[in-house]
Scaffold this active site. Structure first.
Site, PDB file in Angstrom:
ATOM      1  N   PRO A   1       0.776  -1.241   0.000  1.00 46.82           N
ATOM      2  CG  PRO A   1       0.116  -0.855   2.222  1.00 46.82           C
ATOM      3  CD  PRO A   1       0.858  -1.838   1.343  1.00 46.82           C
ATOM      4  CB  CYS A   2       4.384   2.086   0.339  1.00 50.41           C
ATOM      5  SG  CYS A   2       5.377   3.282   1.226  1.00 50.41           S
ATOM      6  N   GLY A   3       2.208   4.593  -0.549  1.00 50.37           N
ATOM      7  CA  GLY A   3       1.949   5.560  -1.614  1.00 50.37           C
ATOM      8  C   GLY A   3       0.493   5.643  -2.024  1.00 50.37           C
TER       9      GLY A   3
END
Lengths: 312, 186
Positions: free
Chosen positions: B135-137
């Protein structure tokens, strides 16, 4: 404060590791390996010390190492101390585990390719903690290569708390202040907001200290009915899966597979210690937190005796 | 389909799931496709109900089936896609096989852009290894998606629209296309 933290950091669990019988190809079968496992470490990191003990008896093939406790495959990314606190309500010394070098249960355990997998998982958890506390992972992602190496080394050579603190302080993940207002905490929890962006040492509204009990109550309200905690009959004890509480935030990761009716908290174990529930939560966080900046609470529940209706 | 899980907290937690779907037809293995076999209906309030019409291919066990779960990450406060793939006979696909099965262009672009990573992690509810889209970003590019819409800036956005928009990007990695009609309904 450093003393307590160092004591915890250097904590270890004596393990007696048995090779699974299906992998013993020689007679007599090898004796179990005895090894002291750092609490803050991870089981796959012990393999280089364990393997020489068994290598002459292993069947041919490629190693895919995994551990089980009484048949339960162990999640390798959970620190050893936490596995022990969770799975051994009555601490077993030494802790008897079985090691396998073949037949990795890929449908149950995520793959592990040795130290690299463990390091990746560790850094990922650290990023998650940073995100919860600061709202972004920048401080972890911008770590220089030498810093990353030193951080990881300080964890796997569990003695080196100074090196760890030196590097991790650059990550600005903070320590928790000595006094919390219960109001501040409960309102933050209700709005599900991270309190990392509020001043953790300021605004003491009531002057009352936020205790470990307050923290556990706010995470597991369903286990604290209005009646008193003790004096309940119980016939069964279940280990609740761990909760992870990142420093400065009480976001909840709870796993439960049964209803919570009438279940109550029997004990809370952190780093193998059962702290008095009245002690300030800030002390717990600052001293008992794991290197990836999560506080792991192992909660033991007391379940009421089930009355089976009889026909008369 | 919404799956609700009894949890120890006072709030009920759950996740959205879409299971046993074929994402690519047998003839066109390398093109990006929508899902001819899948029908979607929406229901009121917070949850989306997706009806699944499964196509059973008795002569073709080499077509992968996908299970897709949308799970909310409390730490990152964004939805996350968990998925797994298996052949008709139940044999699961490993990471390399899934990579080969992903639609070439959009998947590669998204993965190369470093907006998305695919990793193998434990499903938070099912406690088994699944593939996860990192999920980063997410919150950054979701902000970009809604940036242009003036009414969104004023009124915010419903959960359904958020999820549809999110899925319209994320789904491309696995080759799931949202029909335009669904987006226009909002």
């Amino acid at each position: 404060m450093m003393e307590a933290r160092k004591y915890v950091w250097e904590g270890a669990i004596p393990l007696q590791i048995h090779l699974h019988e299906s992998e013993v190809t020689t007679l007599p079968p090898p004796l179990p390996a005895l090894i002291l496992a750092p609490r803050i470490g991870y089981l796959p990191l012990l393999v280089p010390h364990i393997k020489p003990h068994f290598s002459s008896t292993l069947p041919p093939g490629i190693d895919t190492v995994w551990f089980d406790y009484k048949g339960l495959p162990l999640k390798w990314y959970i620190p050893t101390g936490i596995l022990f606190d969770l799975l051994c309500a009555e601490p077993e010394r030494p802790w008897n585990l079985t090691v396998h070098f073949r037949g990795y249960p890929g449908n149950i355990l995520i793959p592990c390719e040795g130290e690299d997998s463990v390091k990746w998982s560790f850094i990922n958890s650290l990023k998650e903690a940073a995100y919860i506390i600061n709202g972004n992972c920048k401080s972890v992602m911008n770590m220089s290569q030498p810093d990353q190496v030193e951080l990881w080394r300080s964890v796997i050579n569990a003695g080196n708390l100074e090196a760890y603190i030196r590097v991790s302080s650059k990550l600005k993940l903070g320590t928790v202040g000595d006094e919390y207002a219960a109001d501040l905490y409960s309102s933050s929890l209700n709005s599900r907001q991270s309190i990392g962006d509020t001043d953790s040492t300021g605004q003491v509204k009531t002057g009352k200290c936020f205790t470990l009990l307050d923290a556990v109550k706010s995470l597991l309200p369903e286990y604290f009915p209005y009646k008193s905690l003790n004096n309940e009959e119980s016939s069964r004890e279940e280990d609740k899966d761990e909760e992870k509480v990142p420093s400065e935030n009480l976001s909840e990761h709870v796993e439960s597979c049964y209803s919570s009716d009438d279940a109550e908290v029997k004990l809370v174990r952190i780093q193998g210690i059962e702290p008095k529930l009245e002690i300030p939560f800030s002390w717990v966080v600052n001293n008992l937190v794991n290197p990836e900046h999560f506080l792991h609470l192992c909660v033991c529940l007391k379940l009421p005796q089930v009355k089976i209706p009889s026909d008369t | 389909m919404c799956k609700m899980q009894e949890s120890a907290s006072t709030m009920v937690e759950g996740y959205l799931s879409l299971e046993n779907i074929i994402l690519r037809s047998i003839e066109e293995e390398h093109d990006e496709l929508s899902c001819p076999q899948k029908e979607e209906t929406s229901c009121s309030e917070k949850e989306e109900l997706i009806d699944i019409a499964t196509l059973v291919q008795s002569n073709c066990s080499k077509v992968p089936y996908y299970d897709l779960h949308i799970i909310y990450s409390a730490s990152y406060r964004v939805p996350v896609l968990f998925f797994r793939a298996y052949y008709g006979d139940g044999e699961p696909l490993g990471f390399n096989e899934i990579e080969k099965d992903l639609p070439a262009h959009s998947a590669k672009a998204l993965l190369d852009s470093k907006w998305m990573f695919i990793t193998q992690e434990e499903h938070p509810y099912l406690n088994r290894p699944w593939f996860k889209l990192h999920p980063c970003g997410t919150s950054e590019w979701m902000k970009l998606l809604f940036h242009v819409d003036v009414s969104v800036a004023k009124n915010g956005v419903t959960v359904e629209l958020y999820l549809l928009s999110w899925l319209s990007v994320v789904g491309q990695v696995v080759g799931l296309r949202i029909p335009l009609e669904m987006l226009n309904q909002q």
